[in-house]
Scaffold this active site. Structure first.
Site: not given
Length: 254
Positions: A132, A145, A149
């Site tokens: 991502s 997140y 990531k």
């Protein structure tokens, strides 16, 4: 250059929908033997039935052994796609942080532990990490997140620099918004930052195949991410100020 995956053994985690399902479909269409993994057994089985693949539902961290059995002992390509889009700030409960770390980072580490001995012995293997753009940049309203990531991206980089001379190819897919259930779950932050330029899951699969053909580590389905990444590295204070403007805009409408 064209990369043929015909006959290759491919595992895609989190493949019951979204990007994972698109990757599984594309690999199957190109003639690969595909294992579809997802926590949701019904969704995994539906995608596998659609594309003539093998469904192996369950935890992505525990799929390697069964996948090796299903693929006659050889996994050529592993797509570490399963992920948790955990929102929240530093105040998110420890269990939210722990789950994000386990799925978004440690599942990749466990897969590499299981696969690398065979890949290094054969002198070939391919590890695809769905990172991502949050792993290159960040995402407002989603500390667990974004942080994990970044960890996924760092691990993919480490794999590449450590093993590329021994035949291991590594790709980090870094899209921004993709029209999936995860985007829907981002709420107003996603509406502000991601939805205006969101693409389809199939576009991500296409970008991966283009990147494999060009032997690129970074796969950027949204080309503008390269400019953002460059700006972040060149003038981080200016970039952070711009992101803080987005944060304040979000706070004003949330």
């Amino acid at each position: 250059m064209v990369v043929s995956v015909r006959g290759a053994g491919v595992v895609v985690t989190g493949a019951g929908g979204g990007i994972g399902a698109a990757l599984a479909r594309r690999f199957a269409r190109e003639g690969a033997r595909v294992v579809v993994n997802d926590l949701d057994a019904g969704r995994a089985e539906a995608v596998a039935a659609e594309i003539g693949a093998v469904a192996l539902p369950g935890d992505a961290s525990a799929v390697i052994g069964a996948a090796l059995d299903a693929l006659d002992g050889t996994v050529d390509i592993y797509c570490a796609n399963a992920g948790l889009g955990s929102g929240g700030s530093e105040t998110a409960p420890d269990e939210v942080w722990d789950a994000a770390w386990d799925v978004n980072v440690m599942a990749h580490v466990r897969a590499a532990r299981a696969l690398l001995p065979g890949w290094l012995e054969r002198g070939r293997g391919r590890f695809v990490s769905t990172v991502s753009a949050a792993g290159l940049l960040t995402m407002i309203g989603a500390a667990p997140y974004s942080v994990t990531k970044h960890g996924a991206h760092a691990f993919a980089e480490w794999l590449s620099l450590t093993y590329r001379h021994r035949g291991v190819k590594v790709h980090a897919i870094c899209p921004q918004g993709v029209r999936t259930a995860m985007l829907d779950a981002t709420g107003s932050a996603g509406d502000l930052v991601l939805r205006p330029t969101a693409i389809e899951p199939g576009d991500v699969a296409d970008a991966l195949f283009e990147g494999m053909a060009e032997d690129r580590f970074l796969i950027l389905p949204h080309p503008e991410v390269a400019a953002y990444y460059r700006a972040r590295a060149t003038d981080p204070d200016h970039w952070l100020t711009g992101m803080n403007h987005l944060q304040r805009k979000w706070e004003a409408v949330d």
